[in-house]
Design a protein around this motif. Structure first.
Motif, PDB file in Angstrom:
ATOM      1  N   ASN A 136       0.871  -1.163   0.000  1.00 10.75           N
ATOM      2  CA  ASN A 136       0.000   0.000   0.000  1.00 10.75           C
ATOM      3  C   ASN A 136       0.914   1.220   0.000  1.00 10.75           C
ATOM      4  N   ARG A 137       0.851   2.006  -1.035  1.00 11.99           N
ATOM      5  CA  ARG A 137       1.791   3.129  -1.187  1.00 11.99           C
ATOM      6  C   ARG A 137       1.604   4.212  -0.128  1.00 11.99           C
ATOM      7  N   LYS A 138       0.437   4.273   0.482  1.00  8.70           N
ATOM      8  CA  LYS A 138       0.203   5.276   1.526  1.00  8.70           C
ATOM      9  C   LYS A 138       0.731   4.807   2.881  1.00  8.70           C
ATOM     10  N   THR A 139       0.542   3.529   3.195  1.00  2.51           N
ATOM     11  CA  THR A 139       0.943   3.019   4.512  1.00  2.51           C
ATOM     12  C   THR A 139       2.300   2.336   4.484  1.00  2.51           C
ATOM     13  N   GLY A 140       2.749   1.877   3.321  1.00  2.00           N
ATOM     14  CA  GLY A 140       4.033   1.190   3.211  1.00  2.00           C
ATOM     15  C   GLY A 140       4.016  -0.250   3.689  1.00  2.00           C
ATOM     16  N   VAL A 141       2.836  -0.823   3.874  1.00  2.00           N
ATOM     17  CA  VAL A 141       2.745  -2.208   4.325  1.00  2.00           C
ATOM     18  C   VAL A 141       1.958  -3.050   3.329  1.00  2.00           C
ATOM     19  N   GLN A 185       0.254 -11.586  12.669  1.00  2.00           N
ATOM     20  CA  GLN A 185      -1.018 -11.017  13.084  1.00  2.00           C
ATOM     21  C   GLN A 185      -1.989 -12.140  13.427  1.00  2.00           C
ATOM     22  N   MET A 237       2.020  -9.124   8.235  1.00  2.00           N
ATOM     23  CA  MET A 237       2.180  -7.755   7.751  1.00  2.00           C
ATOM     24  C   MET A 237       3.651  -7.588   7.364  1.00  2.00           C
ATOM     25  N   THR A 255       6.705  -5.106   5.719  1.00  2.00           N
ATOM     26  CA  THR A 255       7.165  -3.753   5.457  1.00  2.00           C
ATOM     27  C   THR A 255       8.523  -3.847   4.789  1.00  2.00           C
TER      28      THR A 255
END
Length: 109
Positions: free
Chosen positions: A39-44, A82, A93, A95
């Motif tokens: 996800n380019r906004k959250t980086g995860v 998770q 998850m 990163t």
């Protein structure tokens, strides 16, 4: 009217320095798969091991695990386990590390 791939957002980029880590093809494939799901906004990213295996053409989830462990060991990726509310396992998850930082650690600078 046809839109370009860039307009659709149907692409991802990978730093060329990924090839300086001595990775196996499976490791690069798994790295690219996780890049694809970031996800380019959250980086995860949250792809399941099964999804990664399917998208990379890998037959066994334990082969995915080996690749992920290699990427973690090289400093390219972090993984957080998770759990679902019912106590079952959820997708991990992931990163991505800043590849420049990983290159420095890898080269021992």
């Amino acid at each position: 009217e046809r839109r370009s791939m860039k307009e659709k957002g149907n692409y991802f980029t990978v730093d060329n320095r990924i090839f300086t880590f001595g990775l196996k093809p499976r490791d690069i494939a798994v790295y690219c798969c996780i890049c694809r799901h970031i996800n380019r906004k959250t980086g995860v990213a949250f792809p399941s091991r099964r999804m990664i295996a399917k998208e990379c053409g890998i037959g066994k989830a334990d082969t995915v695990d080996k690749a992920i462990n290699t990427l973690i060991g090289k400093g390219l990726l972090t993984k957080r386990h998770q759990m679902r509310f019912d106590g079952g396992n959820a997708s991990n998850m992931y990163t991505l590390s800043e590849i420049g930082d990983a290159v420095i650690r890898h080269e021992g600078c």
